[in-house]
Scaffold this motif. Sequence first.
Motif, PDB file in Angstrom:
ATOM      1  N   GLY A  73     -16.969 -75.079 -24.128  1.00  0.00           N
ATOM      2  CA  GLY A  73     -17.654 -74.776 -25.376  1.00  0.00           C
ATOM      3  C   GLY A  73     -18.602 -75.860 -25.822  1.00  0.00           C
ATOM      4  O   GLY A  73     -19.524 -75.611 -26.581  1.00  0.00           O
ATOM      5  N   ASN A 157     -26.787 -72.815 -22.172  1.00  0.00           N
ATOM      6  CA  ASN A 157     -25.850 -71.753 -22.533  1.00  0.00           C
ATOM      7  C   ASN A 157     -24.571 -71.915 -21.725  1.00  0.00           C
ATOM      8  O   ASN A 157     -24.573 -72.473 -20.622  1.00  0.00           O
ATOM      9  CB  ASN A 157     -26.470 -70.374 -22.317  1.00  0.00           C
ATOM     10  CG  ASN A 157     -27.337 -69.964 -23.494  1.00  0.00           C
ATOM     11  OD1 ASN A 157     -27.022 -70.253 -24.647  1.00  0.00           O
ATOM     12  ND2 ASN A 157     -28.459 -69.314 -23.218  1.00  0.00           N
ATOM     13  N   HIS A 158     -23.471 -71.406 -22.259  1.00  0.00           N
ATOM     14  CA  HIS A 158     -22.146 -71.754 -21.759  1.00  0.00           C
ATOM     15  C   HIS A 158     -21.927 -71.431 -20.281  1.00  0.00           C
ATOM     16  O   HIS A 158     -21.567 -72.320 -19.500  1.00  0.00           O
ATOM     17  CB  HIS A 158     -21.071 -71.058 -22.596  1.00  0.00           C
ATOM     18  CG  HIS A 158     -21.049 -71.498 -24.009  1.00  0.00           C
ATOM     19  ND1 HIS A 158     -20.728 -72.785 -24.387  1.00  0.00           N
ATOM     20  CD2 HIS A 158     -21.316 -70.822 -25.163  1.00  0.00           C
ATOM     21  CE1 HIS A 158     -20.802 -72.883 -25.707  1.00  0.00           C
ATOM     22  NE2 HIS A 158     -21.151 -71.707 -26.199  1.00  0.00           N
ATOM     23  N   SER A 206     -16.187 -69.423 -20.248  1.00  0.00           N
ATOM     24  CA  SER A 206     -17.301 -68.470 -20.215  1.00  0.00           C
ATOM     25  C   SER A 206     -17.779 -68.227 -18.791  1.00  0.00           C
ATOM     26  O   SER A 206     -18.273 -67.149 -18.464  1.00  0.00           O
ATOM     27  CB  SER A 206     -18.459 -68.983 -21.068  1.00  0.00           C
ATOM     28  OG  SER A 206     -18.063 -69.174 -22.403  1.00  0.00           O
ATOM     29  N   GLU A 336     -10.834 -73.818 -24.030  1.00  0.00           N
ATOM     30  CA  GLU A 336     -12.098 -73.198 -24.445  1.00  0.00           C
ATOM     31  C   GLU A 336     -12.074 -72.920 -25.947  1.00  0.00           C
ATOM     32  O   GLU A 336     -11.734 -71.824 -26.392  1.00  0.00           O
ATOM     33  CB  GLU A 336     -12.313 -71.893 -23.667  1.00  0.00           C
ATOM     34  CG  GLU A 336     -13.582 -71.137 -24.004  1.00  0.00           C
ATOM     35  CD  GLU A 336     -14.807 -71.631 -23.246  1.00  0.00           C
ATOM     36  OE1 GLU A 336     -15.925 -71.208 -23.589  1.00  0.00           O
ATOM     37  OE2 GLU A 336     -14.635 -72.419 -22.312  1.00  0.00           O
ATOM     38  N   ASP A 339     -16.782 -74.523 -29.376  1.00  0.00           N
ATOM     39  CA  ASP A 339     -18.127 -73.999 -29.656  1.00  0.00           C
ATOM     40  C   ASP A 339     -18.344 -73.856 -31.158  1.00  0.00           C
ATOM     41  O   ASP A 339     -18.372 -72.746 -31.702  1.00  0.00           O
ATOM     42  CB  ASP A 339     -18.292 -72.648 -28.946  1.00  0.00           C
ATOM     43  CG  ASP A 339     -19.733 -72.174 -28.914  1.00  0.00           C
ATOM     44  OD1 ASP A 339     -20.639 -73.022 -29.052  1.00  0.00           O
ATOM     45  OD2 ASP A 339     -19.959 -70.967 -28.743  1.00  0.00           O
ATOM     46  N   HIS A 341     -20.556 -73.541 -33.790  1.00  0.00           N
ATOM     47  CA  HIS A 341     -21.856 -73.237 -34.400  1.00  0.00           C
ATOM     48  C   HIS A 341     -21.740 -73.274 -35.925  1.00  0.00           C
ATOM     49  O   HIS A 341     -22.738 -73.409 -36.637  1.00  0.00           O
ATOM     50  CB  HIS A 341     -22.337 -71.859 -33.953  1.00  0.00           C
ATOM     51  CG  HIS A 341     -22.695 -71.805 -32.498  1.00  0.00           C
ATOM     52  ND1 HIS A 341     -23.919 -72.204 -32.019  1.00  0.00           N
ATOM     53  CD2 HIS A 341     -21.975 -71.409 -31.416  1.00  0.00           C
ATOM     54  CE1 HIS A 341     -23.951 -72.057 -30.704  1.00  0.00           C
ATOM     55  NE2 HIS A 341     -22.784 -71.583 -30.316  1.00  0.00           N
ATOM     56  N   ARG A 385     -23.634 -81.286 -28.561  1.00  0.00           N
ATOM     57  CA  ARG A 385     -24.115 -80.495 -29.703  1.00  0.00           C
ATOM     58  C   ARG A 385     -25.354 -81.157 -30.310  1.00  0.00           C
ATOM     59  O   ARG A 385     -25.555 -82.369 -30.218  1.00  0.00           O
ATOM     60  CB  ARG A 385     -23.034 -80.379 -30.784  1.00  0.00           C
ATOM     61  CG  ARG A 385     -21.659 -80.009 -30.310  1.00  0.00           C
ATOM     62  CD  ARG A 385     -21.563 -78.687 -29.571  1.00  0.00           C
ATOM     63  NE  ARG A 385     -21.885 -77.515 -30.350  1.00  0.00           N
ATOM     64  CZ  ARG A 385     -21.625 -76.256 -29.941  1.00  0.00           C
ATOM     65  NH1 ARG A 385     -21.042 -76.042 -28.772  1.00  0.00           N
ATOM     66  NH2 ARG A 385     -21.958 -75.230 -30.692  1.00  0.00           N
ATOM     67  N   HIS A 398     -25.818 -75.779 -29.119  1.00  0.00           N
ATOM     68  CA  HIS A 398     -25.647 -76.366 -27.781  1.00  0.00           C
ATOM     69  C   HIS A 398     -26.730 -77.424 -27.552  1.00  0.00           C
ATOM     70  O   HIS A 398     -27.873 -77.247 -27.957  1.00  0.00           O
ATOM     71  CB  HIS A 398     -25.800 -75.298 -26.696  1.00  0.00           C
ATOM     72  CG  HIS A 398     -25.012 -74.057 -26.936  1.00  0.00           C
ATOM     73  ND1 HIS A 398     -25.262 -72.879 -26.272  1.00  0.00           N
ATOM     74  CD2 HIS A 398     -23.958 -73.799 -27.763  1.00  0.00           C
ATOM     75  CE1 HIS A 398     -24.412 -71.949 -26.672  1.00  0.00           C
ATOM     76  NE2 HIS A 398     -23.620 -72.489 -27.581  1.00  0.00           N
TER      77      HIS A 398
END
Length: 478
Positions: A73, A157-158, A206, A336, A339, A341, A385, A398
């Motif tokens: 992530g 992207n993951h 992912s 995982e 991530d 956001h 990040r 990301h």
Amino acid sequence: MNNHPVHTSQHIARRWFLEQCGVGLGAIAVNQLLLESGYAAPKNNTVAQDPLATKQPHHPPKAKNIIFLFMGGGPSHLELFDNKPVLGKFDGKLPPEDLLKGYRAAFIDPKSKFLGPKFKFAKHGESGAELSELLPHLAEVADDIAIIKSMKTDAFNHAPAQIQALTGSQLFGKPSLGAWTLYGLGSESKNLPGFVVFSSGNKGPSGGNSCWGSGFLPTVHQGVMFRGGQEPVLYLKNPPGVSEQLQRDSLDTLKALNQNRLNLVGDPEIATRINSFEMAYRMQSSAPDVMNIAQETKETLKMYGAEPGKTSFANNCLLARRLVERGVRCVQLFHESWDQHGGLVGGLKNNCKATDQGAAALIKDLKQRGLLKDTLVIWGGEFGRTPMVQGGNDGRDHHPNAFTMWLAGGGIKGGTTIGRSDDFGFNVIEDEVPVYDLHATILHLLGLNPERLSYRFQGLDQRLIGVNQAKIVKKILA
């Protein structure tokens, strides 16, 4: 017109033999030289019948096993490892235009405002490693780890970034790091797979099964997913009505049939099939035993924060130690959940609470048992990040341009920190380490030459590092 005399099986002239077969003799001689120098793999019945037989490394190894703690992530380097006071001063302000030149973000408008770090940092250990307040347990082993603050990847992207982090390519279908390790070294464990995978957190990676796949290598080299509970490997138990004797007789018959076919056509997948049947039979007793962490002392369980009968990252860290003790070559732990956001503060607190104690305990436990010197531990995700905000005022997108990973154990110089990003944690400005350099370093520590470890596929000598001129990251080596 052919001026050579006609030869029969009863009469072959010496000159004709040397003229017509010289290339073949040369090939035999060259192959023998390659075998003796280690540039060619031996082709013998032992390897065919046991595709995971141990192999000699290219040079003396510093590590024999790998435990990869993969934080799927994209953990925020800015909240965990890479302290940026200047970024805090620019909180709420727009980034300079020259910083964003040519930058491509995954979801946010690159011109989003800066978001300052959300947690405090302090220096730890004799090395003075700077770590976030979210990592109090890792702080206790700060002098045992090497921190790389200058990692860089190509994908934002993951799935492609995870595939690249673990196979060297953003494209599906390439062998994973664990598969290459098994291919190069084989496995010392006869009762367990040479490459074992665990997963915790909200979901699996992912990148899916490709993160531990064998790609174009024989499938015997792929990772085997273990699970918590009473059945660590699905369908391992015999169905009702199948006795042990009936199972053994059936396996012996299948083995004989498969061996006859293997001798006839030489397909390595048949050797894989034989190995898989026999491994599954042995694992019926070995897998439940190794998964039973209730055998551990109360002190060990407390150190990890592990709870028998449950599925957790802490349990998986303890299981990783139990597996390498038994000769498993590579263990890969996925968590995982990184991530963020949005909900950055709460998400990072939860993630670190779930992983920090187990990861640090793994270092301590391996060290206490004399296993750390032979075991290479790697921690990190697919990218970092952004220093820009996403999701209102509490999230980051990301970011592939700069992020952090740490390593410990076999051949690693503990208490080391290398690399530097700019004042915003945006770009690497010192000791850049692309993913393929990390891969080259890992192979080097295992005694494998990243240039020589190759497999012929589709007319090319394929390598984990691809066509890149990868460099060993010497600053982190002991």
